[in-house]
Every structure is written in C-alpha cells, then in structure tokens.
Design a protein around this motif. Structure first.
Motif, PDB file in Angstrom:
ATOM      1  N   GLN A 292       0.812  -1.222   0.000  1.00  0.00           N
ATOM      2  CA  GLN A 292       0.000   0.000   0.000  1.00  0.00           C
ATOM      3  C   GLN A 292       0.843   1.269   0.000  1.00  0.00           C
ATOM      4  OE1 GLN A 292      -3.128  -0.075   3.026  1.00  0.00           O
ATOM      5  NE2 GLN A 292      -3.064  -2.312   3.021  1.00  0.00           N
ATOM      6  N   VAL A 293       2.037   1.228   0.600  1.00  0.00           N
ATOM      7  CA  VAL A 293       2.859   2.436   0.669  1.00  0.00           C
ATOM      8  C   VAL A 293       3.792   2.566  -0.532  1.00  0.00           C
ATOM      9  CG1 VAL A 293       2.817   2.415   3.187  1.00  0.00           C
ATOM     10  CG2 VAL A 293       4.723   1.316   1.982  1.00  0.00           C
ATOM     11  N   CYS A 294       3.883   1.533  -1.376  1.00  0.00           N
ATOM     12  CA  CYS A 294       4.847   1.543  -2.483  1.00  0.00           C
ATOM     13  C   CYS A 294       4.412   2.507  -3.575  1.00  0.00           C
ATOM     14  CB  CYS A 294       4.994   0.140  -3.060  1.00  0.00           C
ATOM     15  SG  CYS A 294       6.174   0.074  -4.433  1.00  0.00           S
ATOM     16  N   PRO A 295       5.246   3.484  -3.946  1.00  0.00           N
ATOM     17  CA  PRO A 295       4.861   4.444  -4.987  1.00  0.00           C
ATOM     18  C   PRO A 295       4.679   3.811  -6.363  1.00  0.00           C
ATOM     19  CG  PRO A 295       6.710   5.272  -3.678  1.00  0.00           C
ATOM     20  CD  PRO A 295       6.529   3.839  -3.320  1.00  0.00           C
ATOM     21  N   VAL A 296       5.310   2.637  -6.590  1.00  0.00           N
ATOM     22  CA  VAL A 296       5.175   1.995  -7.898  1.00  0.00           C
ATOM     23  C   VAL A 296       4.283   0.760  -7.839  1.00  0.00           C
ATOM     24  CG1 VAL A 296       7.343   2.872  -8.813  1.00  0.00           C
ATOM     25  CG2 VAL A 296       7.353   0.744  -7.518  1.00  0.00           C
ATOM     26  N   GLY A 297       3.683   0.490  -6.671  1.00  0.00           N
ATOM     27  CA  GLY A 297       2.654  -0.528  -6.562  1.00  0.00           C
ATOM     28  C   GLY A 297       3.123  -1.966  -6.659  1.00  0.00           C
ATOM     29  N   ILE A 298       4.372  -2.257  -6.299  1.00  0.00           N
ATOM     30  CA  ILE A 298       4.854  -3.634  -6.372  1.00  0.00           C
ATOM     31  C   ILE A 298       4.766  -4.297  -4.997  1.00  0.00           C
ATOM     32  CG2 ILE A 298       6.430  -3.112  -8.271  1.00  0.00           C
ATOM     33  CD1 ILE A 298       8.724  -3.190  -6.239  1.00  0.00           C
ATOM     34  N   ASP A 299       4.842  -5.606  -4.995  1.00  0.00           N
ATOM     35  CA  ASP A 299       4.888  -6.375  -3.754  1.00  0.00           C
ATOM     36  C   ASP A 299       6.314  -6.876  -3.605  1.00  0.00           C
ATOM     37  OD1 ASP A 299       4.650  -8.070  -1.608  1.00  0.00           O
ATOM     38  OD2 ASP A 299       2.748  -8.941  -2.262  1.00  0.00           O
ATOM     39  N   ILE A 300       7.076  -6.285  -2.690  1.00  0.00           N
ATOM     40  CA  ILE A 300       8.480  -6.632  -2.525  1.00  0.00           C
ATOM     41  C   ILE A 300       8.648  -8.084  -2.107  1.00  0.00           C
ATOM     42  CG2 ILE A 300       8.682  -5.978  -0.104  1.00  0.00           C
ATOM     43  CD1 ILE A 300      11.226  -5.306  -2.952  1.00  0.00           C
ATOM     44  N   ARG A 301       7.601  -8.684  -1.582  1.00  0.00           N
ATOM     45  CA  ARG A 301       7.679 -10.082  -1.144  1.00  0.00           C
ATOM     46  C   ARG A 301       7.745 -11.054  -2.318  1.00  0.00           C
ATOM     47  NH1 ARG A 301       2.442 -10.104   2.550  1.00  0.00           N
ATOM     48  NH2 ARG A 301       1.711  -9.165   0.604  1.00  0.00           N
ATOM     49  N   ASP A 302       7.461 -10.563  -3.527  1.00  0.00           N
ATOM     50  CA  ASP A 302       7.549 -11.405  -4.724  1.00  0.00           C
ATOM     51  C   ASP A 302       8.964 -11.448  -5.290  1.00  0.00           C
ATOM     52  OD1 ASP A 302       4.880 -11.965  -4.559  1.00  0.00           O
ATOM     53  OD2 ASP A 302       4.280 -10.394  -5.975  1.00  0.00           O
ATOM     54  N   GLY A 303       9.904 -10.790  -4.626  1.00  0.00           N
ATOM     55  CA  GLY A 303      11.273 -10.738  -5.136  1.00  0.00           C
ATOM     56  C   GLY A 303      11.580  -9.387  -5.752  1.00  0.00           C
ATOM     57  N   LEU A 304      12.839  -9.160  -6.088  1.00  0.00           N
ATOM     58  CA  LEU A 304      13.280  -7.889  -6.651  1.00  0.00           C
ATOM     59  C   LEU A 304      12.682  -7.679  -8.030  1.00  0.00           C
ATOM     60  CD1 LEU A 304      15.086  -5.386  -6.541  1.00  0.00           C
ATOM     61  CD2 LEU A 304      16.908  -6.782  -7.530  1.00  0.00           C
ATOM     62  N   GLN A 305      12.157  -6.489  -8.247  1.00  0.00           N
ATOM     63  CA  GLN A 305      11.571  -6.124  -9.539  1.00  0.00           C
ATOM     64  C   GLN A 305      12.226  -4.849 -10.044  1.00  0.00           C
ATOM     65  OE1 GLN A 305       7.091  -6.543  -8.693  1.00  0.00           O
ATOM     66  NE2 GLN A 305       8.147  -7.229  -6.852  1.00  0.00           N
ATOM     67  N   TYR A 306      12.369  -4.751 -11.365  1.00  0.00           N
ATOM     68  CA  TYR A 306      13.119  -3.623 -11.905  1.00  0.00           C
ATOM     69  C   TYR A 306      12.449  -2.295 -11.598  1.00  0.00           C
ATOM     70  CZ  TYR A 306       9.866  -2.997 -15.852  1.00  0.00           C
ATOM     71  OH  TYR A 306       8.759  -2.742 -16.624  1.00  0.00           O
ATOM     72  N   ALA A 307      11.135  -2.300 -11.322  1.00  0.00           N
ATOM     73  CA  ALA A 307      10.432  -1.051 -11.018  1.00  0.00           C
ATOM     74  C   ALA A 307      10.689  -0.567  -9.605  1.00  0.00           C
ATOM     75  CB  ALA A 307       8.928  -1.219 -11.235  1.00  0.00           C
ATOM     76  N   CYS A 308      11.262  -1.406  -8.735  1.00  0.00           N
ATOM     77  CA  CYS A 308      11.534  -0.998  -7.357  1.00  0.00           C
ATOM     78  C   CYS A 308      12.527   0.155  -7.349  1.00  0.00           C
ATOM     79  CB  CYS A 308      12.096  -2.173  -6.567  1.00  0.00           C
ATOM     80  SG  CYS A 308      12.559  -1.742  -4.871  1.00  0.00           S
ATOM     81  N   ILE A 309      12.182   1.249  -6.665  1.00  0.00           N
ATOM     82  CA  ILE A 309      13.035   2.432  -6.646  1.00  0.00           C
ATOM     83  C   ILE A 309      13.817   2.566  -5.343  1.00  0.00           C
ATOM     84  CG2 ILE A 309      11.635   3.689  -8.321  1.00  0.00           C
ATOM     85  CD1 ILE A 309      10.322   5.174  -6.000  1.00  0.00           C
ATOM     86  N   ASN A 310      13.824   1.497  -4.522  1.00  0.00           N
ATOM     87  CA  ASN A 310      14.623   1.489  -3.294  1.00  0.00           C
ATOM     88  C   ASN A 310      14.324   2.674  -2.375  1.00  0.00           C
ATOM     89  OD1 ASN A 310      16.093  -0.908  -3.555  1.00  0.00           O
ATOM     90  ND2 ASN A 310      18.021   0.091  -3.065  1.00  0.00           N
TER      91      ASN A 310
END
Length: 457
Positions: free
Chosen positions: A269-287
């Motif tokens: 819910q707090v992720c600005p790019v709407g990913i689920d970090i629990r699914d593993g690293l995704q290229y959209a993750c902005i750290n």
C-alpha cells in the motif's frame, strides 16, 4: 541500515503488474524522514537559486539568446563546453557508483519524478483523505461533494504545476521580470507558452503518469540491474523468516509454523510503484524504503524483530573493493580534470584574423605592413582593459591602438596594422600577439604569419 545478507533466490528481476491506479498510503519512519529532509533541501535550492542576486544580477541564469550561463561571479560560454562534459561525466560516475552500492536510491530519494509524485500524493491525501477514502470516492457516483473535492484537488495540482513551471523558466528568464510580467499578462506569448507547457508536463507527470514513468519510460530502470552485484544493498524481503505468512492477533503468540509476516499488505500500500516486494526484486523498485518503514512499524506492534524487509545484500563480494577503487579513481580523475580546467580557464578569448584581401603592402613610410583583426571576448561580468603587443621580427611594431577596453560580456573587434621598417630575410615569418588583461596580468598568446613578399617560398 541492516547489512545482513539475503538469499540468492530473491535477487530475481520480475516485471510488476500494471494496476489501473495506485493509491499510495502515507507512511512515517526513518527512511521517510531522510527523504523528506533531503527533498526539503533539494526543492528549496530549486526554488531559491533563481531568486539570489550577485553583483546586481541574478546569480544563476541561462541566457539562451547570448548562449551563456551565469553562476555567481562566473559566466560560462560555449567555449567552456569542456566543463559541462566533465560535470556530466562526474554525475554519471557518481550515479553508477551509488547504484552499485545501494541500487536505485537516486530514484527513491532524489529523482524529481519521485519528489513531485509524493508532493502530489500529499495534496491528494489532504483533500480526499486516506488512500482507502480516495478509492471509495472514485467508486462513488458523481455528486456535489465529490465534484468539490476533485475540483479542489486538481486546482491545487494545477497551482503546484504552475509554480513549478515558473520556477523552472526563471532559470532562463530573470525571475523578478518573469513573475511580475506573467501575472500582469505582460509576458511575451513565447514565455507564456513555455510556462504553460512545462506546467502541463508537471501536472501530467505528477498527477497521472506517476509510477508509469518509472516502470515504462525511464531508461535507468532498464539498465540499472546490469550494475548490481552480490554486495549491492537492495530493499528485500526475508522469506526464510517471513514465511509462511498469515494474519494473527497481536496479543496472541505466533502460531506454530507461521513466519513473522502477518500479510497486512502495508508494504504494497505504501509503495509508490505498486509492487509487492515479497515477490522478489523487480526492476520497477526504486529502493525508496517506504515498505521498510511500514514493515518495521508493524513488527513493533507485534513485538517482532525489525528487518523483515530491509536494505540487505546477497553476500559480501570479493570484487567490492575493486569497484570502490575503480569508481573512486574515475571520480578523482574527473575532479582533477575539472580543477585543471578551472586553473587554466581565462576570463577572455582572443582570435587573430589576417586580412585576406592582400598579403602585405608598403605604407606611406615605406615600411612593410600587414593588417590583422583582433576579436576579443570579455567573458567576465566587469569591463576590462587589455594591452596588445607583438613580437617575432626586429623592429616589428603596431600601427594603431595598443590598449582596448571591452565591456562585460561583450565582443570587441580591433583592426591593427603591424609593420617592419626593413625587409625581412624570409618572405613568411611566424609572429606572436600577446594580449594582457591589465588588472590581473592574465595574458593570452596567439600565433599568426607576417608576409613580407609574394611568390614561391
């Protein structure tokens, strides 16, 4: 930051799903505070720099007409292109170095797209309430209350976009002139057009595109994974500790066989790019660390150790020191080149052009005479006086002014006749012009040719 390692199975690049709209939940925590303080600093500099004045003029300004950049007491011209190239090279090396250490922290903490997205989200939360309220409001049929909230939100977005555009344009048009002329409708159509264009771009980026810029448009998200190493610290979920996930009561003991993750989905819910970090690293993750703050807050409530989601590396890397030395050497070399450029930069430029209509002539005194044109550019912000002298032949002298004055930022064209009383032995001789700035003693040397005859030689 927690420097413990994470297992290799979670360093997997996954393409995130593309939800129709992401409702960003506001989150507090140490990483959010770090970003907020940094953003206050960066946005403050962005807004205030054009308002600073130095020696009676705007301290930082691009003048497109004159093709100059004023930075306090220094005025840069196209002749100074080397410093811009070095600045871009330095920025690239620093960005790559930081990326190798901490992934896309530039995107999460300092990128204007992220900064303005969170600013627009802050406005939305103030007007519409929490992210759940915004979602509910969007599903409701249109009413006067919904229309009022939407109108207020978009009006504030528009005002923020217009303010951003005005600040940006004030780097190219004097700020005091721009603000007064724009709001009194006295600004030219060209300036008004650019302001409204950038306002529209800001409104679209911050209000509508948001995470789509990071996921589908920004090239950095595509190639940044090539710079990751095993020692790169990324936001990651500790699956060994968190699984199996599931809800439970705060007051009850952790159920047998359950991990620490209570599946609250706050990290999503707090992720600005709407990913689920629990699914593993995704290229959209902005750290950005917002999921870290959200998870740590939840762990506190359940009296579990923090760090279920954290900045962590897969393992230490034997090549980490080589990377430090490599990027450190590149940065040091670039800074050294910038320092050398600054030490050898002159506040004026001179070119010497021969009169191409005639190689030489005999003047009224019977001396052999060549005609030259000196073009002098004063790159400083003050009027300067220059002395001109020439040597290379016995008896060589200037027939004309030997001192000139050039105004700040101006070009001066000076026609000079140079003569010798006796015919030189050679028909073509190299001579040197010396142009010296009287106040500082700074000088430039330009070489040219003195002709004393024609024909083959």
């Amino acid at each position: 930051m927690d420097h413990s390692s994470i297992s290799e199975q979670h360093i997997i690049l996954k393409v995130p799903a593309s939800p129709a709209k992401i409702y960003i939940r506001e989150q507090s925590g140490r990483f959010q505070r770090m970003r907020r303080y940094l953003n206050f600093l960066l946005v403050g500099l962005f807004v205030l720099l054009p308002l600073l004045h130095f020696n009676g003029r705007q301290a930082v300004q691009f003048d497109i007409g004159q093709q100059t950049l004023d930075v306090f007491s220094v005025t840069l011209y196209p002749h100074d292109l080397a410093i811009f190239a070095l600045l871009f090279i330095l920025g690239a090396f620093l960005l790559f170095y930081v990326t190798q250490l901490y992934g896309r922290v530039w995107c999460g903490y300092a990128c204007p797209q992220t900064v303005w997205t969170l600013m627009f989200n802050w406005v939305e939360r103030r007007v519409e309430g929490s992210q759940s309220h915004s979602r509910t409001l969007d599903k409701q049929p249109w009413s006067s209350a919904k229309l009022a909230k939407k109108a207020l939100k978009h009006s504030l977005w528009g005002a923020l976009s217009l303010a951003t555009a005005l600040v940006f344009i004030s780097y190219f048009v004097p700020a005091r002139q721009l603000y007064s002329s724009f709001f009194t409708l006295e600004a030219s159509l060209l300036i008004q057009g650019w302001v409204w264009l950038f306002a529209a771009c800001t409104y679209i980026n911050g209000g509508w595109l948001r995470e789509k810029m990071c996921q589908h448009i920004c090239p950095y998200s595509r190639f940044q994974s090539a710079m990751f190493q095993k020692s790169t610290k990324l936001v990651a979920y500790d699956a060994a500790r968190g699984e199996s996930r599931g809800p439970r009561k705060r007051s009850a003991a952790k159920p047998q066989g359950m991990g620490d993750c209570i599946d609250c989905t706050l990290c999503v819910q707090v992720c600005p790019v709407g990913i689920d970090i629990r699914d593993g690293l995704q290229y959209a993750c902005i750290n950005c660390g917002l999921c870290v703050d959200a998870c740590d807050a939840t762990m506190d409530k359940f009296n579990y150790p923090k760090g279920l989601i954290r900045y962590a590396a897969e393992s230490g890397s034997k090549t980490a020191w080589a990377a430090h030395l490599g990027y450190g050497a590149a940065v040091l070399l670039t800074v050294t080149m910038m320092f050398a450029w600054a030490m050898h930069r002159h506040d004026f430029e001179v070119s010497v052009i021969r009169d191409r209509q005639s190689l030489y002539r005999i003047n009224n005194q019977g001396d052999i005479e060549n005609t030259f044109v000196l073009k002098t550019l004063n790159k400083s912000q003050h009027s300067k006086h220059y002395r001109i002298r020439v040597d290379g032949l016995n008896g060589l002298q200037i027939q004309g002014p030997t001192q000139i004055e050039v105004g700040a930022g101006e070009h001066a064209t000076t026609a000079l006749a140079v003569s010798v009383p006796d015919t030189p032995e050679q028909k073509k001789t190299d001579i040197h012009f010396y142009i010296e700035e009287l106040a500082s003693g700074e000088s430039l040397t330009r070489e040219t040719i003195f002709y004393a005859g024609s024909g083959a030689w």
